[in-house]
Design an enzyme around this catalytic site. Sequence first.
Site, PDB file in Angstrom:
ATOM      1  CD  GLU A  59      -1.573  -2.465   1.484  1.00 23.47           C
ATOM      2  OE1 GLU A  59      -2.227  -3.416   1.036  1.00 23.47           O
ATOM      3  OE2 GLU A  59      -0.548  -2.633   2.196  1.00 23.47           O
ATOM      4  CG  HIS A  89       2.766 -12.689  -0.841  1.00 19.96           C
ATOM      5  ND1 HIS A  89       1.736 -12.132  -1.571  1.00 19.96           N
ATOM      6  CD2 HIS A  89       2.837 -11.980   0.305  1.00 19.96           C
ATOM      7  CE1 HIS A  89       1.217 -11.129  -0.902  1.00 19.96           C
ATOM      8  NE2 HIS A  89       1.866 -11.013   0.249  1.00 19.96           N
ATOM      9  NE  ARG A 128      20.199  -5.478   5.096  1.00 24.07           N
ATOM     10  CZ  ARG A 128      20.864  -6.563   5.468  1.00 24.07           C
ATOM     11  NH1 ARG A 128      20.550  -7.180   6.588  1.00 24.07           N
ATOM     12  NH2 ARG A 128      21.838  -7.051   4.734  1.00 24.07           N
TER      13      ARG A 128
END
Length: 155
Positions: A59, A89, A128
């Site tokens: 999104e 996916h 990270r």
Amino acid sequence: MSHYEGDLRVIEGARFAIIASRWNPRISDALVAGARKAFADHGVAADAVDVVRVPGAWEIPLAARRLAGRGAHRAIVALGCVVRGDTRHFEQVADGCSDGLMRVALDHGVPVANGVLAVDSYEDAEKRAGGSHGNKGEECALVAIEMAHLMETLP
């Protein structure tokens, strides 16, 4: 021959946006905190940074497109985390998000710093998001500041 290069001087009155996924919240929240800190450390007032939270990485480009189209932000920072699973996916979400963010930047001329991590494991993400590899949210905020400056100086 002219030479143009951005730096970390914040343009007076500049607004920035952080769009972050709520998915993998421990990672995303750490990335947002890193970005906010970097903006603050470089003189960007807290009220000059809009934070938009979306459900997941998929999104983020749509929210970025809306903000870029409005023209109120000098740069956008996109933050989130997609962890590889057992299906395709992962590739669809990570690649789609990245492609969408590039399209937003090119279509609207607004820098979009891509800090959406695409990692093999949650441990890679932790490295990270404030771990041994630094904080990619912080790095993306610095990119946003520099690119906003560069875009202001380019003819």
